[in-house]
Each structure stands twice: as structure tokens, then as C-alpha cells.
Design a protein around this motif. Sequence first.
Motif, mmCIF file in Angstrom:
data_model
loop_
_atom_site.group_PDB
_atom_site.id
_atom_site.type_symbol
_atom_site.label_atom_id
_atom_site.label_comp_id
_atom_site.label_asym_id
_atom_site.label_seq_id
_atom_site.Cartn_x
_atom_site.Cartn_y
_atom_site.Cartn_z
ATOM 1 N N ILE A 204 0.929 -1.155 0.042
ATOM 2 C CA ILE A 204 0.024 0.115 -0.081
ATOM 3 C C ILE A 204 0.847 1.128 -0.039
ATOM 4 C CG2 ILE A 204 -1.561 1.435 1.178
ATOM 5 C CD1 ILE A 204 -2.964 -1.394 2.410
ATOM 6 N N GLY A 205 1.930 1.141 0.747
ATOM 7 C CA GLY A 205 2.740 2.446 0.862
ATOM 8 C C GLY A 205 3.651 2.603 -0.581
ATOM 9 N N GLY A 206 3.769 1.568 -1.138
ATOM 10 C CA GLY A 206 4.690 1.690 -2.259
ATOM 11 C C GLY A 206 4.038 1.798 -3.600
ATOM 12 N N LEU A 207 2.562 1.776 -3.529
ATOM 13 C CA LEU A 207 1.919 2.250 -4.688
ATOM 14 C C LEU A 207 1.872 3.515 -4.927
ATOM 15 C CD1 LEU A 207 -1.099 -0.244 -4.594
ATOM 16 C CD2 LEU A 207 0.582 -0.353 -6.059
ATOM 17 N N GLY A 208 1.892 4.309 -3.906
ATOM 18 C CA GLY A 208 1.891 5.968 -4.140
ATOM 19 C C GLY A 208 0.419 6.348 -3.999
ATOM 20 N N PHE A 209 0.295 7.462 -3.226
ATOM 21 C CA PHE A 209 -1.011 7.926 -2.665
ATOM 22 C C PHE A 209 -1.775 8.191 -3.897
ATOM 23 C CE2 PHE A 209 2.091 9.128 0.720
ATOM 24 C CZ PHE A 209 1.396 8.334 1.776
ATOM 25 N N HIS A 210 -1.309 8.807 -5.083
ATOM 26 C CA HIS A 210 -2.060 9.402 -6.328
ATOM 27 C C HIS A 210 -2.818 7.930 -6.745
ATOM 28 C CE1 HIS A 210 -3.046 11.559 -9.932
ATOM 29 N NE2 HIS A 210 -2.924 10.472 -10.677
ATOM 30 N N VAL A 211 -2.121 6.859 -6.939
ATOM 31 C CA VAL A 211 -2.863 5.568 -7.159
ATOM 32 C C VAL A 211 -4.035 5.171 -6.223
ATOM 33 C CG1 VAL A 211 -2.603 3.165 -7.762
ATOM 34 C CG2 VAL A 211 -0.894 4.978 -8.270
ATOM 35 N N LEU A 212 -3.754 5.279 -4.928
ATOM 36 C CA LEU A 212 -4.543 4.921 -3.859
ATOM 37 C C LEU A 212 -5.945 5.902 -3.876
ATOM 38 C CD1 LEU A 212 -2.355 4.561 -0.702
ATOM 39 C CD2 LEU A 212 -3.297 2.513 -2.194
ATOM 40 N N LEU A 233 0.067 -0.136 -11.568
ATOM 41 C CA LEU A 233 -0.660 -1.709 -10.944
ATOM 42 C C LEU A 233 -0.212 -2.986 -11.815
ATOM 43 C CD1 LEU A 233 -4.099 -0.259 -10.232
ATOM 44 C CD2 LEU A 233 -2.633 -0.977 -8.448
ATOM 45 N N VAL A 234 -0.279 -2.754 -12.970
ATOM 46 C CA VAL A 234 0.436 -3.897 -13.969
ATOM 47 C C VAL A 234 1.851 -4.048 -13.398
ATOM 48 C CG1 VAL A 234 0.747 -4.529 -16.165
ATOM 49 C CG2 VAL A 234 -1.254 -3.428 -15.620
ATOM 50 N N THR A 235 2.792 -2.976 -13.527
ATOM 51 C CA THR A 235 3.998 -2.993 -13.352
ATOM 52 C C THR A 235 4.372 -3.905 -12.094
ATOM 53 O OG1 THR A 235 4.311 -1.187 -14.752
ATOM 54 C CG2 THR A 235 6.389 -1.967 -13.500
ATOM 55 N N SER A 236 3.645 -3.233 -10.959
ATOM 56 C CA SER A 236 3.878 -3.776 -9.589
ATOM 57 C C SER A 236 3.432 -5.097 -9.314
ATOM 58 C CB SER A 236 2.985 -2.660 -8.421
ATOM 59 O OG SER A 236 3.623 -1.417 -8.653
ATOM 60 N N ALA A 237 2.252 -5.276 -9.791
ATOM 61 C CA ALA A 237 2.053 -6.965 -9.922
ATOM 62 C C ALA A 237 2.669 -7.941 -10.573
ATOM 63 C CB ALA A 237 0.328 -6.958 -10.364
ATOM 64 N N SER A 238 3.455 -7.316 -11.646
ATOM 65 C CA SER A 238 4.112 -8.272 -12.274
ATOM 66 C C SER A 238 5.522 -8.603 -11.963
ATOM 67 C CB SER A 238 4.389 -7.513 -13.845
ATOM 68 O OG SER A 238 3.231 -7.248 -14.557
ATOM 69 N N LEU A 239 5.965 -7.488 -11.101
ATOM 70 C CA LEU A 239 7.505 -7.609 -10.709
ATOM 71 C C LEU A 239 7.321 -8.283 -9.204
ATOM 72 C CD1 LEU A 239 8.589 -3.690 -11.041
ATOM 73 C CD2 LEU A 239 9.693 -5.824 -12.024
ATOM 74 N N THR A 240 5.824 -8.126 -8.449
ATOM 75 C CA THR A 240 5.885 -8.820 -7.199
ATOM 76 C C THR A 240 5.861 -10.488 -7.563
ATOM 77 O OG1 THR A 240 4.899 -6.889 -6.287
ATOM 78 C CG2 THR A 240 4.441 -9.020 -5.388
ATOM 79 N N PHE A 241 4.674 -10.729 -8.286
ATOM 80 C CA PHE A 241 4.419 -12.102 -8.479
ATOM 81 C C PHE A 241 5.494 -12.980 -9.387
ATOM 82 C CE2 PHE A 241 0.173 -10.317 -7.385
ATOM 83 C CZ PHE A 241 -0.035 -11.193 -6.211
ATOM 84 N N GLY A 242 6.125 -11.866 -10.177
ATOM 85 C CA GLY A 242 7.196 -12.484 -11.104
ATOM 86 C C GLY A 242 8.399 -12.826 -10.267
ATOM 87 N N GLY A 243 8.818 -11.866 -9.278
ATOM 88 C CA GLY A 243 9.928 -12.028 -8.562
ATOM 89 C C GLY A 243 9.619 -13.238 -7.557
ATOM 90 N N ALA A 244 8.559 -13.323 -7.282
ATOM 91 C CA ALA A 244 8.144 -14.377 -6.212
ATOM 92 C C ALA A 244 8.465 -15.740 -6.807
ATOM 93 C CB ALA A 244 6.959 -14.356 -5.662
ATOM 94 N N LEU A 245 7.874 -15.813 -8.111
ATOM 95 C CA LEU A 245 8.050 -17.062 -8.808
ATOM 96 C C LEU A 245 9.423 -17.419 -9.155
ATOM 97 C CD1 LEU A 245 6.833 -19.777 -10.415
ATOM 98 C CD2 LEU A 245 6.720 -17.831 -12.422
ATOM 99 N N LEU A 246 10.262 -16.329 -9.338
ATOM 100 C CA LEU A 246 11.703 -16.561 -9.689
ATOM 101 C C LEU A 246 12.489 -16.968 -8.443
ATOM 102 C CD1 LEU A 246 12.508 -13.683 -12.212
ATOM 103 C CD2 LEU A 246 12.361 -16.204 -12.570
ATOM 104 N N GLY A 307 12.448 -0.454 -7.457
ATOM 105 C CA GLY A 307 11.778 0.202 -6.423
ATOM 106 C C GLY A 307 10.284 0.225 -6.369
ATOM 107 N N ALA A 308 9.807 1.266 -5.673
ATOM 108 C CA ALA A 308 8.345 1.474 -5.745
ATOM 109 C C ALA A 308 7.975 2.414 -6.909
ATOM 110 C CB ALA A 308 8.183 1.948 -4.298
ATOM 111 N N SER A 309 6.715 3.024 -6.656
ATOM 112 C CA SER A 309 6.035 3.826 -7.511
ATOM 113 C C SER A 309 6.280 5.290 -7.232
ATOM 114 C CB SER A 309 4.414 3.591 -7.676
ATOM 115 O OG SER A 309 4.553 2.032 -8.174
#
Length: 453
Positions: A204-212, A233-246, A307-309
Motif C-alpha cells: 500500500i505504501g509503495g503504490l503511491g498516494f495518487h494511485v490509492l 498496478l500492472v508493473t507492480s503486480a508483474s514485479l511482485t508475483f514474477g519476482g516471487a516465482l523466480l 523500487g516502488a512507484s
Amino acid sequence: MKSFNRIQLFRRLFTSSRILLVGFLLLILTGALLFCLPLMSTGEPLSFVDALFTATSAVCVTGLSVLDPGTDLTFFGQLLLMLLIQFGGLGFMTLSTLLMVALGQRIGLRDRLTLQSSLGQDALQGVVGLTLRIVLVTLATEGLGALLLVTRMVPRHGLLKGIWHAIFHSVSAFCNAGFDLEGGFITVQNDPVVLLTIMAMITIGGLGFHVLFDIRRSGGRWRRLEFHSKLVLVTSASLTFGGALLFGLLEWENPGTLAAEGLHPLMRPMGALFQSVTCRTAGFATIDQAAMTPPALMLTVLLMFIGASPASTGGGIKTTTFSVFLLMVLQVLQGKPRIEVFKHSISQELVNRATVLLILAFVLIVLSQMVLTLFLPEEIGSSFVLYEVVSAFGTVGLTIGVTEQMGDVAKVWMSAVMYIGRVGLLTLAVGLSRRAKKGESRLSYPQGRLMIG
């Protein structure tokens, strides 16, 4: 007339970028001086260099530390650390605006322009109201996170200490700081409630207040989201779940990390997901970073670098910069005239900014690695130094033991890297550059032909 000239000179010298730079610097120096007081440490008072490093790491929401906050700092030291994390996460101008509103002060045009720059807003209208909403959302989210953590921290530490640990870790997680009072989060690697709460706060903190705020405005409907929010959102989700898989593929059988004796087998997937989330500028570690395989270390470095957004509590080059650069590469390879995504095109100006930011970040990291190599023991490998430098620049805070071996010169240099990573390379470059005078850019030369590749 002289008074008017002084005002003009002040406005010319102190641009919005320079105000942000000086504001963060003053906050760091104030924190450093306070950390030197005897009541802040359980043992000997901190040296100024150690106090400066700790204050910089807190204000820049990094998490790298030359001490153990849970044992080396008194309650007052831990409270100061948490306040600096909170102030650094919200940002200097947000804090200043909140203080001015509380004192009933009028917020002038110049303050609004600086605030607009710090929040990354295009419009000047409504920035003060936006600032107050940011503070309310921050406190509400941290309060909810603390309530969830209380259910796990109180049984571990008792009532008062448990409540304090819950509040501290909630603030540290939402601000993507990574400081902890547990002596390392490996002690809670089998607690799903703590890990899920911390991951949610980091995200939540890393998405950015504008997105929230955009998600709230659109009611969570994808079609009504702004272009910026969709890309984030697409970039964050891709990095998070893609990174977890790797991470899962690379570390699944590693006895030093995901296959460690103390980690429950059912918690391995969550361990991989937590590593992917935390290295996106948070800095909490549930596995031994030094025990990871070389490919996993390099994956961590890449995610820390991204990093974050934008307009978030995190650091790095930001997800949007990475996305624009990646889309530019695809555009060139496909021979398209422009970058198009989500039925929108991206201007050449944004592409140029992303490219310049990447180059500046790369130069800073390489230069820092070269400098630190001169002041660190020879047995420390260059890849370990790179890991620590990127962790500082991305305001992550993950470490593989290099920070604790640094001397005073290396600590000061790393403090500068953390500061640059927090305020932003472009903000620093614009703040230090000379403003072009009127008429300087009117002359236009003919375009020159150049061979590339």
C-alpha cells in the motif's frame, strides 16, 4: 527597491527543488544531533557519524543500520527513530504543510508550488487538501496495521512492549523503511499474520498516494482508472508475483534460505513472496540474504534498483521509469513510431526523462561501488558491495553484512547515496543546475546526422 531585489534573489536561489533538498537535509542533521544525546542509547552515546548514518537511513526510509535498534537504542531513541521514519515517509513539504495548518498559518503560492512538486501533481488546485488526505490515510492505514500486529506482538513481548512493537513496525512497513525491533524478521518467518500484514503495508505504501486515491475515486473499476494508475498496478503486480516465482525456483532447495531448518515447509511460498515484496524498497528480511544463490542475489539487486512507484514512501528509479524504458526498447525493436499502451501514447519528453534517470542512477551506483571498494576490506567481493550500494540507493535497507564493516568515510558516502535515492536524482540535478535565462534557447541549430549501433 532593495527589498524587491532581495525577494527576487531569494526566489531565484530557492526553487521548489532546492527547498525540498534543503528541507530533507535539515531534518537529517536535526535527527543526527538528537541521536548523539546520551538518553538515546543504552550504552555509550553514538558518534556523530553513526548518528548521521542512522538519521539519514530513517529520514530516507532506508533501513540500513550500524546498530540494532531493539537493543542499542532506548525507548526515546526508538521513538525518535520512528518519528524520523514517519516524517521521511510523508515528506518534508507534507510535514511542513501539516504544521502550518495546525498553527493556523496561511499557505502561500510558493509553498503550494513546492508542495505540488513534491507530490508530483500537475495541477496546483487542491494540493493542500490532498496533503491533509495523505496524512489521514497514512495514520489510518498505520493504525489498522498496528491493530493487526498487536494480536501477535503482545503474546510475544507482553502488553506495553507488544503494543509499542506493533506501532513501530506498522509505521516502518507503511513507510517502506525496514527498521525492526525484533533483531531481524527471521524470528517471525513462520508467522503468517505478521508477514501478510507487513506485506500489505509495504504494498500500500509503495503504490503511491495518487494511485490509492484514484482507486478509491474509480470504485476499483479498471476502465475508470487513470493511465498512470493502470501502468503502476500492472508493473507492480508483474514485479511482485514474477519476482516471487523466480525466487521460489532459485531458492526452493537452498538450505540457507527457503529450505532452512527453521522455516516451515508450508511457509516456503510465502517466504518467496515476502522476499519479492520486501526488496522493492522495504528492507525486512525473513531469510538470510548472504546465503542466497548468486542468481537470486542479482534478482534482488534488480528489484531493489526498480523500487516502488512515484509519490509513494518507497525509493528506486520507480516502476513507471522502468516501464517506460522497457516499452521504449520494445518500440525500437518493433519499429513503431511511438510508444502506445492501454490506448495511450507516451510523450518523447517522458521517454527522455526515464532514460536520463536510468543513466544517472547507473553512474551513481558504479561510482559508489568504486569508491566504497577503496574503503572496505579486500575480502568483501564487488558483488556484495554492489548489493549494498543498490540497497542504499533504492532506500531498501536489505544487507548482507557489508554496512556493519564500514568505516566513517564509507558511512558518510553511503549516507549521501541514501539521501540522493530519497530526494530523487532528477530533483537533485534540477536543484543544483543553473536556470536558463530568457533568450538563451531561442537559437536553433540544424539537426546533425548521426550513426547509432
